[in-house]
Design an enzyme around this catalytic site. Structure first.
Site, PDB file in Angstrom:
ATOM      1  N   SER A   1      21.574 -40.277-106.689  1.00 17.79           N
ATOM      2  CA  SER A   1      21.304 -38.873-106.612  1.00 17.79           C
ATOM      3  C   SER A   1      22.186 -38.238-105.331  1.00 17.79           C
ATOM      4  O   SER A   1      22.400 -37.061-105.156  1.00 17.79           O
ATOM      5  CB  SER A   1      19.941 -38.390-106.810  1.00 17.79           C
ATOM      6  OG  SER A   1      19.154 -39.061-105.779  1.00 17.79           O
TER       7      SER A   1
ATOM      8  N   LYS B   1      17.746 -51.316-107.407  1.00 16.59           N
ATOM      9  CA  LYS B   1      17.427 -50.788-108.568  1.00 16.59           C
ATOM     10  C   LYS B   1      18.550 -50.478-109.367  1.00 16.59           C
ATOM     11  O   LYS B   1      19.683 -50.538-109.085  1.00 16.59           O
ATOM     12  CB  LYS B   1      16.718 -49.365-108.231  1.00 16.59           C
ATOM     13  CG  LYS B   1      16.294 -48.750-109.559  1.00 16.59           C
ATOM     14  CD  LYS B   1      15.379 -47.338-109.124  1.00 16.59           C
ATOM     15  CE  LYS B   1      16.435 -46.009-108.994  1.00 16.59           C
ATOM     16  NZ  LYS B   1      17.314 -45.875-109.827  1.00 16.59           N
TER      17      LYS B   1
ATOM     18  N   GLU C   1      11.683 -42.237-115.825  1.00 10.43           N
ATOM     19  CA  GLU C   1      11.991 -40.893-115.563  1.00 10.43           C
ATOM     20  C   GLU C   1      12.277 -40.025-116.749  1.00 10.43           C
ATOM     21  O   GLU C   1      12.437 -40.233-117.856  1.00 10.43           O
ATOM     22  CB  GLU C   1      13.621 -41.040-114.960  1.00 10.43           C
ATOM     23  CG  GLU C   1      14.170 -39.386-114.889  1.00 10.43           C
ATOM     24  CD  GLU C   1      15.289 -39.629-114.037  1.00 10.43           C
ATOM     25  OE1 GLU C   1      15.733 -40.553-113.453  1.00 10.43           O
ATOM     26  OE2 GLU C   1      15.823 -38.548-113.584  1.00 10.43           O
TER      27      GLU C   1
HETATM   28  O1  KIV Z   1      18.872 -41.733-107.863  1.00 12.43           O
HETATM   29  C1  KIV Z   1      17.725 -41.291-107.753  1.00 12.43           C
HETATM   30  O2  KIV Z   1      17.267 -40.222-106.905  1.00 12.43           O
HETATM   31  C2  KIV Z   1      16.760 -41.766-108.915  1.00 12.43           C
HETATM   32  C3  KIV Z   1      15.415 -41.050-108.765  1.00 12.43           C
HETATM   33  C4  KIV Z   1      15.485 -39.908-109.595  1.00 12.43           C
HETATM   34  C5  KIV Z   1      14.666 -41.989-109.241  1.00 12.43           C
HETATM   35  O3  KIV Z   1      17.163 -42.792-109.103  1.00 12.43           O
END
Ligand code: KIV
Length: 258
Positions: free
Chosen positions: A47, A113, A182
């Site tokens: 993000s 992740k 999500e």
């Molecule tokens: O990139 C991010 O902020 C995320 C969150 C929305 C979990 O993957």
């Protein structure tokens, strides 16, 4: 604690009364403030592309950008688990996924992740076999926003709910220590949380009553502190008005030098 012990400590919070707390951060001061406040997990999320770098979505984020910001965050953190987000196009094969995970860990991430369910299983197994813990991400997948034509709530049909549940179970079988869910309908988040032995960490998965549907909660820091007023997801709750504070401070500064 080493990164594997830290990841195991998060897994051991499954089903406990106190929810796992997680926030994103992209820079040293924010990461340090969140860590000093006692947050459990700091995600250097992709993000980043939207709320820091000014792109329209996360599909513009590169591994170089993630490496740079992961290093800044890691310098500010003493206790929280630091998660490095693997950006789009950086985990197309198991070998590439492993190289990306190693890059983020070398930059300071404890764990990584990545987005997706069954199709990511071989990549997740390869990363974990190298000693790097992985957190999955299922439900709405922001890296697919262009393919899907927008950010859509997931699990509105039986078929979609079954596919997401199957994907979450596959992430657990592959060895993920937790899964981010999500923007699913609350009933789906609840049933995945009940079926998995690993914790679910939700974003945008609560219903109108705001009741917890996952074992933990993650939010984008700019939504929580109100520093990115140009786009606020419908499920976000601002707990400060940093954009307003900046505006006031700058107006006061301009006035003070006149
Ligand atoms: O990139 C991010 O902020 C995320 C969150 C929305 C979990 O993957």
């Amino acid at each position: 604690m080493n990164p594997i012990e830290k990841a195991n400590a998060i897994t051991s919070r499954k089903g406990q009364e106190k929810p796992i707390s997680a926030l994103t951060a992209y820079d040293y001061p924010t990461a340090r403030l969140l860590d000093e406040a006692g947050i459990d997990i700091i995600l250097v999320g992709d993000s980043l592309g939207m709320v820091v770098l000014g792109f329209p979505d996360t599909t513009h984020v590169t591994l170089d950008m993630m490496e740079h910001h992961t290093a800044a965050v890691a310098r500010g953190v003493k206790n929280a688990l630091v998660v490095g987000d693997m950006p789009i196009h950086s985990y197309q094969t198991p070998d590439q996924a492993l190289a990306t995970a190693r890059t983020l860990v070398n930059a300071g991430a404890d764990v990584v992740k990545l987005e997706g369910g069954i199709r990511q299983v071989d990549k997740i197994r390869t990363i974990i076999a190298d000693g790097i813990p992985v957190i999955g991400h299922h439900g709405m997948l922001p890296q697919r926003v262009l393919k899907e034509g927008g950010y859509k709530k997931k699990g509105k049909t039986e078929a979609e709910s079954c596919a997401i549940l199957e994907g979450a179970l596959a992430l657990q079988d592959a060895g993920c220590f937790a899964v981010v869910l999500e923007s699913t309908v609350p009933e789906l988040a609840e049933s995945i949380t009940a079926r998995l032995d690993i914790p679910t960490i939700g974003i945008g998965c609560k219903g109108p009553s705001n009741q917890q549907t996952c074992d933990g909660e993650i939010a984008v820091i700019t939504d929580v502190i109100g520093s990115y007023p140009w786009f606020i997801p419908p499920f976000a709750t601002a707990r400060a008005n940093v954009a307003g504070d900046i505006n006031h401070a700058v107006l006061e500064y301009i006035a003070s030098i006149q």
